[in-house]
Enzyme design. Structure first.
Site, PDB file in Angstrom:
ATOM      1  N   SER A 105     -34.546 -37.154  37.029  1.00  0.00           N
ATOM      2  CA  SER A 105     -34.874 -36.745  38.367  1.00  0.00           C
ATOM      3  C   SER A 105     -35.409 -35.318  38.458  1.00  0.00           C
ATOM      4  CB  SER A 105     -33.640 -36.880  39.259  1.00  0.00           C
ATOM      5  OG  SER A 105     -32.615 -36.014  38.824  1.00  0.00           O
ATOM      6  N   SER A 160     -31.401 -36.607  33.568  1.00  0.00           N
ATOM      7  CA  SER A 160     -32.354 -36.057  34.536  1.00  0.00           C
ATOM      8  C   SER A 160     -32.987 -34.727  34.156  1.00  0.00           C
ATOM      9  CB  SER A 160     -31.696 -35.930  35.911  1.00  0.00           C
ATOM     10  OG  SER A 160     -31.603 -37.203  36.523  1.00  0.00           O
ATOM     11  N   LYS A 218     -34.736 -26.855  40.958  1.00  0.00           N
ATOM     12  CA  LYS A 218     -34.790 -28.219  41.483  1.00  0.00           C
ATOM     13  C   LYS A 218     -34.366 -28.218  42.949  1.00  0.00           C
ATOM     14  CE  LYS A 218     -33.082 -32.826  40.076  1.00  0.00           C
ATOM     15  NZ  LYS A 218     -32.214 -33.520  39.091  1.00  0.00           N
TER      16      LYS A 218
END
EC number: 3.5.1.4
Lengths: 569, 569
Positions: free
Chosen positions: B217, B241, B142
């Site tokens: 996310s 997330s 990420k």
């Protein structure tokens, strides 16, 4: 405010009533046997007096209470050689003697404790098995660890009459382990002082010299355990509150890492301050007591009672020093000062004694280089201050009791303004920035510890740090103003265990000529030292290990303690 | 501000420059082989397209990238059957295909990754041994997990040009384990949205239906792993997330407890918000991938690099369900709703499928009674809001990029006021009160879980909870407004693992007549459902265990997954 301004503020009446109840909770026949032994105020060292109270304490009771090794006590209890009722009675009597000499107790509940002890004895008789790993052992608790049905005032007048509706998680576990909670012990107001003095119960003094502080905030525990009035005490530590009284009273004490021992159901000030949490931990006259407590509590799976507790089993291999070469040819590092303050001569001598004892056992001892201790102290102080003023105000408001401005004797009458270090309230966002700073400091410290692998010759980084507990031995009341040597390990969350090493020797621990002062604070610390001031005060060191390394720290401390005892032999 | 008010705000020029650099980082020969396969916008499901790109992906490369079981990949890498260079090349090509179909990537660094893969291959050749437990495996990260020398923008225009000076702790460990970090993946601005859309890289879409969100996310990871463009991704989870994109994209994902996986050196917004910390965790197309990652990272002793990491070894016994009857005749509890919102029909069907599969294996399945979920959601929202407004403002101020007010397509042009839920800044003392409330909720929830021992018939409390991940499957962009089903486990710090179960079946998952709504929110959720809207969307569940019980949760999830597969067989 109007009540406070009258000649007798309303809160003082509440205190008088509470203290009368406390006095009434002491069996009067015990008190009358103690009274003749209570010396005049100018008797400084009262630690030997319990053994003189032969009318109250039988020979067997003196034998029981002088059994310092908790494993020995536990073995005799588990085998039924000594019943829990007799062991609890013996320690209770001695605790009451300690109370009359040092003012170390808050809640006294003889009947309830003896009923519990009888229940434990009954269990052994019926089943032939001990109830648990702490079978029959009396355990004293700092006055914040709630026991169902008992008041928890924690030195706050406003909490007089506040009876606990349930046991703290730790008390539940102690019961499960077969222990006998039997007294609660004194604290400073707010628990945020390293001495022990509050508006309700007044001051606890040092058993070795009553002109000196017993330390704090677990000062009642320190004094009680040093008087051998409890075989095992439980205190709490947010900046040194277990370690300072342990060192100043000359007993062993462990500050575990955050959330290893369940805190759930204990009260405190600053509750909700989770940045550097307070932790519960044991005090005893032997490391075996610290180990028995920690192993028993952790093995009881406290995470089933306290959602914050770390799901981490007792690690017997770690206790046997599997991560430290099995305890052979280790490398320790001595921290001689913290870069802010140079400790007094007897403190340095204590460190030297440990160094020599370890070297005699074939261990290597190098110097520890402190890193940004003043920044860590500043960071932690700012975290506490973030909401402290509001917290204290909310708690004391109902009765208007004064918030203490110092730990000196006139603290209650001076009504001095609230101490400045705790008034810097900030926003949540600002608190987050303090956390970032804290995290950076923790990372830097960790990296420096790991980097010592280059110097140890063991293939590992330094196994443990040997550090002072305070820059001084127990100072006079109101003078214990420096907690830097303990606070840093709270911020770093390192497990730390206090070992008593010796006592002040006025002839050896002479005042040194002034050195190049590290700071203004250093100069102040230097100026406080006169050997005569610290007469008879214990000397101690901290053995500091890694975060959540309780097992290893206990194992290493046993090794340090044994090395010291071998040298003394 | 003046720049912003011109027709082309200055920050847009920065974005254009960054995106041009991103495009240039894609090998042009790869792109020209992909281009013919890029479908028109009305092609919703693009998950099958990579396997059609036969000019770019050789048969062997398709075999490699379609190997969903990470243990199989690792075995072939460790034996040298497949080299890391060929595996990394295969996944890189497929990741670039995924990028062109879903816009899931941020940083692309082919040369650097292949050089690393070559180094790993060389190691195996020289020593005959794999470099570590993740030998040769490409790992996507990420866009917050810093790699030395690479930009970390995290979707903030203001962070364009911010090159990392060192690796995050996790990256250090991945290297030590022999892994090959090879791409970074897209996020929403601030990371505090459950979709994936920011001012720098724009929006990532769902591979199964591009009209739907991929979640967030960690949405770039979800889309990339679902496209089989990465065998193992690392996301982060502060309120869902990892789990939301895992569920919405149909892959497996683990949210570990706080500080089990090192976060040190990763960036984020709200840094210093330690009340409910964000955690890193894996996404993969198999549970074996989640296990390989977690076991490898924990076994690397991350507490030596990250001071916040829990010193807790990988517990193989716990993985083998020693605390859950060895996996025999267990008792699970299904949470059908959270007392706030009733999930859409396909979500309920997923839960029913799991219930039946478990019962078929001889396990007992009872109903989970949710407890104060709305209070927990409110508490966590207030904690985030405590300092968020100031945090976002400080970060975006340098370029004046707009703070997004929603995840809809017009979010960037609307310049709507900052969303209200994140503007309630409070004092540190008020934050402490939220912590107290949180602690109370955690204690109540723990007590309720423990109390289920009365219903399970196993002698233990419920082994795990089976819960929805969201009230819906992946909804259209901008509509993913409910994270209650994931947030609560962050607040409680329970380990939770997402398992894909099925896909929407328009014929079966028909709209139900209105029920008695649990809340206004429930009515809104109900109104959003039309089967056609969710065409082709994956269905998933969460397996929820205890705090710091990663091993047990992985073990239990394997058992659930196997039961589901046996039913499907």
């Amino acid at each position: 405010m109007s009540a406070e301004q009258s000649s007798q503020p309303a809160w003082k009446a509440l205190v008088a009533e509470k203290r009368a109840r406390q006095q009434a909770s002491i069996p009067s026949d015990w008190f009358s046997l103690i009274e003749p032994h209570i010396p005049s105020a100018d008797t400084l060292d009262v630690s030997g007096i319990p053994d003189q109270c032969t009318e109250l304490l039988s020979e067997r009771e003196r034998e029981i209470t002088n059994t310092l090794d908790v494993q020995v006590l536990l073995a005799k209890l588990a085998s039924g050689t000594w019943s829990s009722v007799e062991v609890t009675t013996a320690f209770y009597k001695r605790a009451i003697i300690a109370q009359n000499l040092t003012n170390c107790l808050t809640e006294i509940f003889v009947e309830q404790a003896l009923a519990r002890a009888a229940e434990v004895d009954e269990y052994l008789k019926k089943t032939g098995k001990p109830m648990g790993p702490l079978h029959g052992l009396p355990v004293s608790l700092k006055d914040q660890i709630c026991i169902k049905g008992l008041e928890t005032t924690m030195g706050y007048v406003s909490w007089i009459g506040k009876y606990a509706e349930r046991d703290a998680a730790l008390v539940e576990i102690l019961y499960k382990c077969g222990a006998v909670p039997f007294v609660r012990t004194n604290v400073p107001q707010t628990l945020m002082w390293p001495e022990t003095f509050n508006n309700v119960f007044g001051r606890t003094v040092n058993p070795h010299n009553r002109l000196l502080t017993c330390g704090g905030s677990s000062g009642g525990e320190g004094a009680l355990v040093a008087m051998r009035g409890s075989p095992l005490g439980v205190g709490s530590d947010i900046g040194g509150s277990i370690r300072i009284p342990s060192a100043m009273c000359g007993v062993y004490g462990l500050r575990p890492s955050y959330n290893r021992i369940p805190y759930e159901g204990a009260v405190n000030s600053l509750l909700g301050q989770d940045s550097v949490p307070s932790v519960l931990g044991p005090l005893a006259n032997s490391i075996s007591g610290l180990k028995a407590f920690t192993q028993a509590v952790v093995s009881a799976e406290p995470w089933r009672l306290d959602p914050l507790c770390v799901r981490k089993k007792w690690d017997e291999d770690a206790y046997r020093l599997s991560e430290h070469g099995g305890g052979e040819r280790m490398c320790f590092a001595v921290m001689w000062d913290d870069g802010v303050v140079k400790p007094h001569p007897p403190v340095i001598r204590g460190l030297e004694m440990v160094k020599k004892a370890l070297e005699a056992k074939g261990h290597k001892v190098i110097d520890w280089v402190p890193w940004k201790h003043s920044e860590m102290i500043e960071n932690l102080s700012a975290i506490w201050a973030a909401g402290a003023a509001e917290d204290y105000a909310v708690t004391t408001q109902p009765t208007g009791e004064p918030i203490l401005a110092s730990m000196t004797d006139d603290a209650m009458t001076s009504e001095a303004p609230f101490r400045p270090s705790h008034t810097d309230t900030i926003s949540a966002y600002q608190l987050w920035q303090l956390h970032l700073k804290k995290q950076k400091l923790r990372k830097e410290y960790l990296d420096r510890w790991e980097a010592t692998v280059e110097q140890t010759g063991t293939g590992r980084p330094v196994d443990a740090i040997i550090a002072p507990v305070s820059p001084w031995l127990a100072p006079p009341h109101g003078k214990n103003t420096n907690c830097g040597f303990t606070m840093v390990w709270n911020l770093l969350d390192y497990a730390a265990l206090v070992i008593p090493v010796s006592k002040l020797d006025e002839k050896v621990d002479v005042k040194q000529p002034p050195h190049k002062f590290l700071s203004k604070e250093d100069e102040n610390v230097y100026n406080l030292y006169e050997p005569a001031t610290f007469k008879n005060a214990p000397i101690a060191v901290q053995v500091v290990g890694r975060t959540l390394e309780e097992e290893g720290v206990i194992g290493m401390a046993e090794l340090v303690d044994a090395a010291l005892k071998d040298v003394a032999r």
